[in-house]
Design a protein around this motif. Structure first.
Motif, short mmCIF file in Angstrom:
data_model
loop_
_atom_site.label_atom_id
_atom_site.label_comp_id
_atom_site.label_asym_id
_atom_site.label_seq_id
_atom_site.Cartn_x
_atom_site.Cartn_y
_atom_site.Cartn_z
N VAL A 84 0.93 -1.09 -0.03
CA VAL A 84 -0.14 0.13 -0.08
C VAL A 84 0.74 1.27 -0.11
CG1 VAL A 84 -1.70 1.28 1.16
CG2 VAL A 84 -1.84 -1.06 1.05
N GLU A 85 0.39 2.32 -0.96
CA GLU A 85 1.17 3.50 -0.69
C GLU A 85 -0.15 4.39 -0.79
OE1 GLU A 85 3.97 4.14 -4.04
OE2 GLU A 85 4.74 2.35 -3.76
N GLN A 86 -0.60 4.70 0.48
CA GLN A 86 -1.89 5.73 0.55
C GLN A 86 -2.13 6.53 -0.32
OE1 GLN A 86 -3.81 4.82 3.20
NE2 GLN A 86 -5.34 6.37 2.30
N GLY A 87 -3.07 6.31 -1.18
CA GLY A 87 -3.66 7.30 -2.24
C GLY A 87 -3.09 6.92 -3.49
N ASP A 88 -2.06 6.28 -3.51
CA ASP A 88 -1.54 5.95 -5.01
C ASP A 88 -1.20 4.59 -5.36
OD1 ASP A 88 -0.46 8.63 -4.99
OD2 ASP A 88 1.18 8.21 -3.96
N LEU A 89 -1.24 3.41 -4.65
CA LEU A 89 -1.06 2.36 -4.97
C LEU A 89 -1.74 1.20 -3.90
CD1 LEU A 89 1.52 0.34 -6.96
CD2 LEU A 89 1.16 -0.14 -4.54
N ILE A 90 -2.25 0.42 -4.26
CA ILE A 90 -2.54 -1.00 -3.66
C ILE A 90 -2.36 -2.18 -4.40
CG2 ILE A 90 -5.26 -0.80 -4.17
CD1 ILE A 90 -5.55 -1.93 -1.18
N ARG A 91 -1.86 -3.32 -3.89
CA ARG A 91 -1.60 -4.33 -4.39
C ARG A 91 -2.09 -5.43 -3.44
NH1 ARG A 91 3.23 -8.10 -4.78
NH2 ARG A 91 3.05 -9.08 -6.56
N HIS A 92 -3.14 -6.28 -4.03
CA HIS A 92 -3.74 -7.26 -2.96
C HIS A 92 -4.07 -8.57 -4.06
CE1 HIS A 92 -7.87 -7.03 -4.61
NE2 HIS A 92 -7.37 -5.69 -4.93
N SER A 93 -4.30 -9.66 -3.09
CA SER A 93 -4.57 -11.13 -3.78
C SER A 93 -6.26 -11.17 -3.48
CB SER A 93 -3.95 -11.94 -2.99
OG SER A 93 -4.14 -12.10 -1.58
N TYR A 94 -6.77 -12.10 -4.26
CA TYR A 94 -8.11 -12.31 -4.03
C TYR A 94 -8.51 -13.91 -4.45
CZ TYR A 94 -10.04 -11.52 -8.66
OH TYR A 94 -10.22 -11.83 -9.97
N ARG A 95 -9.46 -14.37 -4.05
CA ARG A 95 -9.55 -15.78 -4.57
C ARG A 95 -10.21 -15.53 -5.88
NH1 ARG A 95 -12.62 -16.51 0.02
NH2 ARG A 95 -14.66 -16.51 -1.28
N LEU A 96 -9.70 -16.24 -6.90
CA LEU A 96 -9.99 -15.91 -8.12
C LEU A 96 -11.08 -17.28 -8.50
CD1 LEU A 96 -10.00 -14.74 -11.21
CD2 LEU A 96 -7.96 -16.51 -11.58
N SER A 97 -10.71 -18.37 -7.82
CA SER A 97 -11.90 -19.41 -7.83
C SER A 97 -11.34 -20.11 -6.40
CB SER A 97 -11.48 -20.56 -8.92
OG SER A 97 -10.28 -21.04 -8.96
N GLU A 98 -11.94 -21.35 -6.26
CA GLU A 98 -11.84 -22.36 -5.07
C GLU A 98 -10.50 -22.64 -4.81
OE1 GLU A 98 -13.76 -22.73 -2.45
OE2 GLU A 98 -15.30 -21.16 -3.53
#
Length: 152
Positions: A84-98
């Motif tokens: 996280v770079e507040q206001g400029d960038l967020i990089r995150h994962s998420y479940r694409l499938s099970e």
């Protein structure tokens, strides 16, 4: 407050045809508003059908959890904030499938004529899902994001 639909309603458009998971959308709001709309309001505009829950909460710090809330009060890990770079960038994962996890990198930069350019990269692009369906889902999600960020 009324908005001039010809000029203020943003459109989601892909930067390279979307086939590689790269998108760009321009929104007529500040960096901080666009960032907040992405992070704080994720459950408002995110792909419906990609979650089984009633809401998402993002702890926007490196290592922070993205948690899916269910109607019965239970919670389930949905992803993790990687950077996280507040206001400029967020990089995150998420479940694409099970069985698959994707990583999304979102950059917020100044637009040429004001507002904010939001660039999204989705990795890996290949999945067990139909890539055309994933492309269409992201296009619709980013349009919902842009509409939400602009009108809230």
């Amino acid at each position: 407050m009324e908005h001039d639909t010809d000029e203020t309603v943003p459109t989601a458009e892909t930067t390279t045809g979307g086939a590689d998971g790269a998108y760009r959308v321009d929104v007529a709001v500040s960096h901080s508003r666009a960032f907040d709309a992405y992070v704080r309001d994720l459950d408002v505009w995110w792909h419906r059908g990609r979650t089984r829950g009633t809401g998402l909460r993002v702890d926007a710090v490196p290592g922070g959890a993205i948690v899916e809330h269910h109607a019965d009060g239970t919670e389930e890990p949905w992803g993790e904030v990687l950077e996280v770079e507040q206001g400029d960038l967020i990089r995150h994962s998420y479940r694409l499938s099970e069985t698959e996890t994707a990583v999304v990198t979102v950059r917020f930069t100044a637009g040429e004529h004001g507002g904010t350019v939001v660039e999204v990269e989705h990795e890996p692009w290949e999945s067990t899902d139909d890539d055309g369906a994933l492309l269409e889902e992201w296009s619709r999600a980013l349009q919902r994001f842009a509409d939400h960020a602009t009108h809230v």
